[in-house]
Enzyme design. Structure first.
Site, short mmCIF file in Angstrom:
data_model
loop_
_atom_site.label_atom_id
_atom_site.label_comp_id
_atom_site.label_asym_id
_atom_site.label_seq_id
_atom_site.Cartn_x
_atom_site.Cartn_y
_atom_site.Cartn_z
N GLU A 98 -16.01 -18.25 1.34
CA GLU A 98 -14.67 -18.57 1.83
C GLU A 98 -13.70 -17.40 1.61
OE1 GLU A 98 -16.89 -22.15 0.48
OE2 GLU A 98 -16.27 -20.28 -0.52
N ALA A 133 -27.97 -20.66 3.87
CA ALA A 133 -28.02 -21.96 3.21
C ALA A 133 -26.64 -22.37 2.72
CB ALA A 133 -28.99 -21.90 2.03
N TYR A 134 -25.87 -21.41 2.24
CA TYR A 134 -24.52 -21.72 1.74
C TYR A 134 -23.64 -22.28 2.86
CZ TYR A 134 -20.06 -21.33 -0.68
OH TYR A 134 -18.84 -21.62 -1.25
N HIS A 135 -23.77 -21.73 4.04
CA HIS A 135 -22.91 -22.15 5.16
C HIS A 135 -23.53 -23.28 5.99
CE1 HIS A 135 -19.94 -19.00 4.53
NE2 HIS A 135 -20.92 -18.11 4.40
N LYS A 182 -17.97 -24.09 -2.83
CA LYS A 182 -18.91 -25.21 -2.71
C LYS A 182 -19.72 -25.43 -3.99
CE LYS A 182 -21.22 -25.80 1.11
NZ LYS A 182 -22.08 -25.54 2.30
#
Length: 404
Positions: free
Chosen positions: A293, A307-309, A340
């Protein structure tokens, strides 16, 4: 205002007849481990140099007093004592030199200053007699530490820097550590300064192979790589210093070059070592400098930026690892790098934290990852809560075992 005072203090020390001793305060130094230490550790050779009158065995435990003034904090001057505990030559086994009695309220004895970069400036006697005074600055913020490290390079926890103030604070000292000349460095490095990754790749042929433990490997590899960096730096700088300078501009240009190179190495060395160890021990699902972010870029994101997004990837399986050689105050910089992930991991080489510092980190959702050989330098009450590098790697290799 404080920064201006600090700059003026440094200028006065650099321009005077001072011997400086610089280190990061360990938990043993400040008493954060709860031990019964007598205060800040200062090597015997330095005490011997500054207080020649006590370097003898004609009497038991000879000592001399000096005035200790703290310019960084508001506390009274104290009468410190340089002493040679020479009991081994009389009726005991002790044989060491120390400076004690820093005074009640001294920032050197405050556990909250564990990890703080500290400068002791001993005013030398013009005739070579005992030093009679020491002026102390304990850095209270990352900004103050940056002022010093911009000049002399990263001060790694556990290392000691000492020497004539003009040389050290002038940015051209090569006395960070004894230079180890056992390495036969590549011939083309004599013409150009290698990148940090090149030094690490070359150092790989000189690591001690006796351990497969990533915690022990990291400590050994950092030491070997740093030794090689110092050797290459000496090769490129020493002859220039010996020849002297034709102008102030020439001196400043070289000092800036040395400083920038040291900062560049400090910023990437630890991350490169960790990256190599992750891969070596089977942890291949990670991203470096991935964007989260607000264009934030955590040092390591697991298992990947994709994977994070991915809104469908389980949030509980995401991990973030920040890398800070020292974590005092700087740990707060990592809190918003991956929104997150509620609990972030922080890898550090700092030699201990206070109980208060640790609880603040814990409440903010920060889990410390510390090489196992350094755990004994932390307060006993928090050692069980520290995570080793090996445990971190094992947890994530297991977590991502089924990923392609």
């Amino acid at each position: 205002m404080i920064m201006s005072v600090f700059h003026n203090w440094l200028s006065g020390i650099a321009g005077g007849n001072y011997f400086v001793y610089i280190k990061r305060l360990s938990a043993n130094d400040t008493g954060a481990t709860g031990g019964h230490q007598v205060g800040l550790y200062i090597p015997s050779g330095i005490v011997e140099k500054l207080f020649p009158s006590i370097n003898h065995t004609r009497e038991q435990n000879p000592s001399v007093y000096l005035t200790a003034h703290v310019s960084s904090h508001d506390c009274p001057d104290s009468e410190a004592r340089a002493i040679y505990y020479n009991n081994r030559f009389f009726d005991g086994t002790r044989n060491e030199k120390r400076i004690t009695r820093w005074g009640r309220g001294s920032p050197l004895q405050n556990p909250e200053n564990t990890g703080a970069l500290t400068i002791l400036a001993f005013r030398l006697d013009e005739e070579g007699k005992d030093c009679s005074a020491v002026d102390i600055w304990v850095c209270a913020s990352p900004d103050e530490e940056d002022v010093i490290e911009t000049v002399i390079g990263e001060v790694i926890p556990g290392t000691l820097i000492s020497g004539a103030a003009g040389q050290i604070l002038g940015g051209l000292t090569l006395q960070h550590a004894p230079v180890n000349h056992k390495y036969a460095i590549p011939e083309d490095w004599q013409q150009r300064f290698p990148s940090g990754n090149e030094i690490i790749q070359y150092a790989a042929g000189h690591y001690v192979k006796k351990s497969d433990d990533p915690d022990e490997q990291l400590i050994d590899r950092r030491r070997v790589e740093y030794d090689i960096f110092l050797l290459v730096e000496e090769l490129h700088v020493l002859d220039i210093i010996r020849k002297g300078f034709g102008s102030v501009d020439e001196f400043i240009a070289l000092a800036n070059s040395v400083s920038n190179r040291r900062k560049s190495r400090a910023g990437k060395s630890l991350e490169l070592h960790l990256e190599n160890l992750f891969i070596e021990h089977g942890l291949r699902h990670f991203a470096t400098q991935a964007v989260t972010e607000g264009n934030k870029k955590p040092d390591f994101l697991f298992p990947s930026a994709e994977a994070y997004h991915d809104v469908e990837f389980p949030v509980e399986n995401l991990r973030m690892l920040a890398v800070k050689t020292t974590c005092k105050d700087r740990w707060r910089q990592i809190l918003n790098e991956a929104d997150k992930i509620p609990q972030v991991h922080l890898f550090t080489l700092q030699e201990g934290v206070s109980h208060t510092q640790y609880r603040e980190m814990q409440e903010a959702g920060v889990r410390l990852v510390v090489p196992s050989p350094l755990h004994k330098k932390y307060p006993e009450a928090v050692r069980a809560e520290l995570m080793t590098l090996g445990a971190f790697i094992a947890e994530l290799t297991g977590l991502y075992a089924d990923l392609p």
